[in-house]
Design a protein around this motif. Structure first.
Motif, PDB file in Angstrom:
ATOM      1  N   VAL A 191      78.693  37.943 -89.318  1.00 34.05           N
ATOM      2  CA  VAL A 191      78.440  37.394 -87.985  1.00 34.05           C
ATOM      3  C   VAL A 191      79.128  36.043 -87.821  1.00 34.05           C
ATOM      4  O   VAL A 191      79.964  35.852 -86.956  1.00 34.05           O
ATOM      5  CB  VAL A 191      76.928  37.264 -87.730  1.00 34.05           C
ATOM      6  N   GLY A 192      78.736  35.072 -88.665  1.00 33.99           N
ATOM      7  CA  GLY A 192      79.338  33.750 -88.562  1.00 33.99           C
ATOM      8  C   GLY A 192      78.577  32.829 -87.631  1.00 33.99           C
ATOM      9  O   GLY A 192      77.403  33.035 -87.323  1.00 33.99           O
ATOM     10  N   PHE A 193      79.280  31.818 -87.126  1.00 35.50           N
ATOM     11  CA  PHE A 193      78.622  30.667 -86.516  1.00 35.50           C
ATOM     12  C   PHE A 193      78.097  30.902 -85.111  1.00 35.50           C
ATOM     13  O   PHE A 193      77.360  30.072 -84.582  1.00 35.50           O
ATOM     14  CB  PHE A 193      79.565  29.453 -86.527  1.00 35.50           C
TER      15      PHE A 193
ATOM     16  N   ALA B 294      74.912  18.484 -84.248  1.00 35.07           N
ATOM     17  CA  ALA B 294      75.249  18.736 -85.647  1.00 35.07           C
ATOM     18  C   ALA B 294      76.134  19.974 -85.777  1.00 35.07           C
ATOM     19  O   ALA B 294      77.134  19.971 -86.503  1.00 35.07           O
ATOM     20  CB  ALA B 294      73.977  18.905 -86.470  1.00 35.07           C
ATOM     21  N   ALA B 295      75.786  21.053 -85.063  1.00 37.84           N
ATOM     22  CA  ALA B 295      76.549  22.292 -85.170  1.00 37.84           C
ATOM     23  C   ALA B 295      77.965  22.141 -84.637  1.00 37.84           C
ATOM     24  O   ALA B 295      78.858  22.892 -85.032  1.00 37.84           O
ATOM     25  CB  ALA B 295      75.832  23.412 -84.427  1.00 37.84           C
ATOM     26  N   LYS B 296      78.191  21.167 -83.766  1.00 39.85           N
ATOM     27  CA  LYS B 296      79.543  20.958 -83.249  1.00 39.85           C
ATOM     28  C   LYS B 296      80.521  20.552 -84.345  1.00 39.85           C
ATOM     29  O   LYS B 296      81.724  20.708 -84.189  1.00 39.85           O
ATOM     30  CB  LYS B 296      79.519  19.890 -82.145  1.00 39.85           C
ATOM     31  N   THR B 297      80.007  20.038 -85.441  1.00 37.55           N
ATOM     32  CA  THR B 297      80.861  19.689 -86.578  1.00 37.55           C
ATOM     33  C   THR B 297      80.573  20.560 -87.796  1.00 37.55           C
ATOM     34  O   THR B 297      80.904  20.203 -88.923  1.00 37.55           O
ATOM     35  CB  THR B 297      80.687  18.199 -86.950  1.00 37.55           C
ATOM     36  N   GLY B 298      79.935  21.708 -87.563  1.00 38.26           N
ATOM     37  CA  GLY B 298      79.711  22.663 -88.642  1.00 38.26           C
ATOM     38  C   GLY B 298      78.527  22.373 -89.528  1.00 38.26           C
ATOM     39  O   GLY B 298      78.381  22.988 -90.594  1.00 38.26           O
TER      40      GLY B 298
ATOM     41  N   ILE C   7      80.071  35.990 -97.625  1.00 37.07           N
ATOM     42  CA  ILE C   7      80.093  35.387 -96.288  1.00 37.07           C
ATOM     43  C   ILE C   7      81.509  35.432 -95.710  1.00 37.07           C
ATOM     44  O   ILE C   7      82.197  34.410 -95.620  1.00 37.07           O
ATOM     45  CB  ILE C   7      79.557  33.940 -96.329  1.00 37.07           C
ATOM     46  N   PRO C   8      81.978  36.624 -95.312  1.00 39.92           N
ATOM     47  CA  PRO C   8      83.257  36.677 -94.611  1.00 39.92           C
ATOM     48  C   PRO C   8      83.156  36.263 -93.155  1.00 39.92           C
ATOM     49  O   PRO C   8      84.168  36.005 -92.508  1.00 39.92           O
ATOM     50  CB  PRO C   8      83.664  38.155 -94.730  1.00 39.92           C
ATOM     51  N   GLY C   9      81.932  36.206 -92.597  1.00 37.36           N
ATOM     52  CA  GLY C   9      81.753  35.717 -91.236  1.00 37.36           C
ATOM     53  C   GLY C   9      82.282  34.288 -91.110  1.00 37.36           C
ATOM     54  O   GLY C   9      82.129  33.470 -92.015  1.00 37.36           O
TER      55      GLY C   9
ATOM     56  N   GLN D 218      71.453  30.547 -82.603  1.00 33.97           N
ATOM     57  CA  GLN D 218      70.830  29.914 -83.782  1.00 33.97           C
ATOM     58  C   GLN D 218      71.789  30.110 -84.948  1.00 33.97           C
ATOM     59  O   GLN D 218      71.682  31.055 -85.707  1.00 33.97           O
ATOM     60  CB  GLN D 218      69.457  30.549 -84.062  1.00 33.97           C
ATOM     61  N   PRO D 219      72.747  29.201 -85.129  1.00 30.17           N
ATOM     62  CA  PRO D 219      73.896  29.475 -85.993  1.00 30.17           C
ATOM     63  C   PRO D 219      73.597  29.702 -87.467  1.00 30.17           C
ATOM     64  O   PRO D 219      74.385  30.331 -88.160  1.00 30.17           O
ATOM     65  CB  PRO D 219      74.798  28.243 -85.803  1.00 30.17           C
ATOM     66  N   ALA D 220      72.450  29.213 -87.969  1.00 29.90           N
ATOM     67  CA  ALA D 220      72.152  29.394 -89.387  1.00 29.90           C
ATOM     68  C   ALA D 220      71.218  30.574 -89.648  1.00 29.90           C
ATOM     69  O   ALA D 220      70.850  30.819 -90.802  1.00 29.90           O
ATOM     70  CB  ALA D 220      71.540  28.127 -89.970  1.00 29.90           C
ATOM     71  N   ILE D 221      70.851  31.338 -88.609  1.00 30.20           N
ATOM     72  CA  ILE D 221      69.845  32.377 -88.776  1.00 30.20           C
ATOM     73  C   ILE D 221      70.271  33.444 -89.780  1.00 30.20           C
ATOM     74  O   ILE D 221      69.469  33.913 -90.592  1.00 30.20           O
ATOM     75  CB  ILE D 221      69.485  33.027 -87.416  1.00 30.20           C
ATOM     76  N   VAL D 222      71.546  33.827 -89.750  1.00 27.93           N
ATOM     77  CA  VAL D 222      71.990  34.880 -90.663  1.00 27.93           C
ATOM     78  C   VAL D 222      71.954  34.389 -92.104  1.00 27.93           C
ATOM     79  O   VAL D 222      71.460  35.077 -93.007  1.00 27.93           O
ATOM     80  CB  VAL D 222      73.396  35.387 -90.292  1.00 27.93           C
ATOM     81  N   LEU D 223      72.460  33.195 -92.343  1.00 33.17           N
ATOM     82  CA  LEU D 223      72.469  32.656 -93.701  1.00 33.17           C
ATOM     83  C   LEU D 223      71.049  32.544 -94.252  1.00 33.17           C
ATOM     84  O   LEU D 223      70.783  32.899 -95.409  1.00 33.17           O
ATOM     85  CB  LEU D 223      73.151  31.289 -93.709  1.00 33.17           C
ATOM     86  N   ASN D 224      70.125  32.087 -93.434  1.00 32.21           N
ATOM     87  CA  ASN D 224      68.743  31.942 -93.894  1.00 32.21           C
ATOM     88  C   ASN D 224      68.091  33.305 -94.123  1.00 32.21           C
ATOM     89  O   ASN D 224      67.329  33.484 -95.086  1.00 32.21           O
ATOM     90  CB  ASN D 224      67.944  31.116 -92.892  1.00 32.21           C
TER      91      ASN D 224
END
Length: 398
Positions: free
Chosen positions: A265-267, A315-319, A300-302, A280-286
């Protein structure tokens, strides 16, 4: 040679917009230097990628005027004097990573982070923001440098054209999906959770099957894409449901965890359940850390970026994402991120296609379109079409 040709390409013109424009015919040159190690390709096929879509949505720092396209298959029509092992007329797959073949990383097989092809950072790609300024291949003709090192020649041209819908996937999404599965630790008998049923997620699912996984579970919020995953034997979970992902996995496997997980999915990830409209950009990683067994791997190829002007938080604007990294540490997970080093896999995956061991075009539901149809293809893909759009600039796909 061939300078009498015109050239047209897919050009990013601003958020939400691409156009077919006349662009310069490629030269065997890098800046002001002659590029004798390069070739000029007549593009046979070039695919629309989810990574392209991030730029077109305005979710990167890409500037208007960028010629898009990093998934390229072509026929050599001109070559530099230093190209020794390829000939005019060869049909070749172009890894989306541009690599010199000479630096430390290339010599170690890490061609996704070549040190010599991008002045801004390690790693380069065709037609992509911050990846070295290389002209993209969603066009009629394109120049490829370091050709002897980068290009994968198909052994039989007629056979290649017969199987081009499958072989065109070798430039990116098939190796990328395979890389995600391999680095997550997918082995015969493994259980696998794949987040995202877009083309890369479907390629990761097909790759997991090729690697011998016992059960492949694909999660998404798009019913048509989930149906596409089921069409070749995957189990699926609908992330719009209010049930938790571990609970939905337990309904399938009898336990709420898997051996390996792949983030496709990714960011631009969204919340699960009734709030699935919210980013919610970190939902997949969590979620991956939650459902992967202790000691398991997470591929994590996303795509994740360091510059996202459209992000929902500063914060998410800078990853910078709010990851529950302590959970991953406590469970002794390992994570593998970054660009897929395509050349590590593409020859073997070509053989799997040529010997009918995998039906990757069927898995990702290829739809061939014309170059002029590219804007419509981008629009349909952005709306969630359960298809992989393959551009055929010269009407060579039969």
């Amino acid at each position: 040679m061939c300078s009498n040709h015109g050239n047209r390409g897919v050009v990013y013109t601003g958020p939400g917009s691409v156009e077919i424009q006349d662009i310069a015919y490629p030269k065997l040159a890098i800046g002001n230097r002659k590029c004798e190690h390069g070739v000029i390709l007549k593009v046979v096929t070039t695919n629309i990628c989810g990574s392209d879509q991030h730029m077109v949505r305005g979710r990167t720092t890409a500037e208007p005027g960028l010629v898009l396209g990093h998934e390229i298959t072509g026929m050599i029509i001109e070559k530099g004097s230093d190209v020794e092992f390829l000939d005019i007329g060869d049909i070749v797959s172009v890894p989306f990573n541009i690599a010199c073949g000479r630096c430390r990383n290339c010599r170690e097989g890490n061609t996704g982070i070549c040190l010599n092809v991008n002045p801004g950072r390690a790693g380069a790609a065709f037609g992509y923001v911050d990846m070295g300024g290389w002209v993209g291949g969603q066009s009629e003709y394109v120049m490829v440098p370091y050709a002897d090192f980068n290009l994968l020649k198909f052994p039989d041209k007629d056979q290649a054209l017969e199987k081009i819908r499958d072989l065109t996937m070798l430039s990116d999404i098939f190796p990328t999906g395979y890389h995600g599965a391999v680095t997550a630790g997918v082995v015969p008998g493994a259980t696998v959770y794949i987040a995202g049923a877009g083309p890369v997620g479907l390629a990761a699912a097909a790759s997991s099957q090729l690697l011998g996984a016992a059960c492949v579970i694909v999660g998404d919020m798009n019913p048509e894409r989930l149906a596409q995953a089921r069409s070749f034997g995957c189990e699926t979970i609908d992330l719009r449901q209010d049930a938790t992902v571990p609970d939905m996995i337990e309904q399938i496997l009898g336990v709420p965890e898997v051996d390996a997980a792949v983030d496709c999915v990714g960011f631009e990830a969204h919340s699960h359940g009734c709030s699935h409209h919210k980013e919610q950009p970190a939902i997949v990683l969590n979620t991956m850390m939650e459902v992967t067994r202790a000691g398991g791997g997470i591929g994590i190829p996303g795509l994740y970026v360091t510059g996202d002007p459209g992000a929902s938080t500063e914060a998410a604007k800078t990853g910078q994402l709010s990851m529950n990294f302590g959970l991953g540490w406590a469970k002794s997970h390992y994570f593998v991120t970054g660009q897929c080093p395509v050349m590590k896999y593409h020859r073997n995956l070509m053989q799997a296609i040529l010997w009918d061991k995998v039906q990757i075009a069927k898995a990702v539901n290829v739809k061939v379109i014309s170059l002029d149809g590219a804007p419509e293809g981008y629009n349909a893909f952005d709306k969630g079409a359960a298809q992989k759009f393959v551009i055929d600039p010269h009407s060579m796909v039969v």
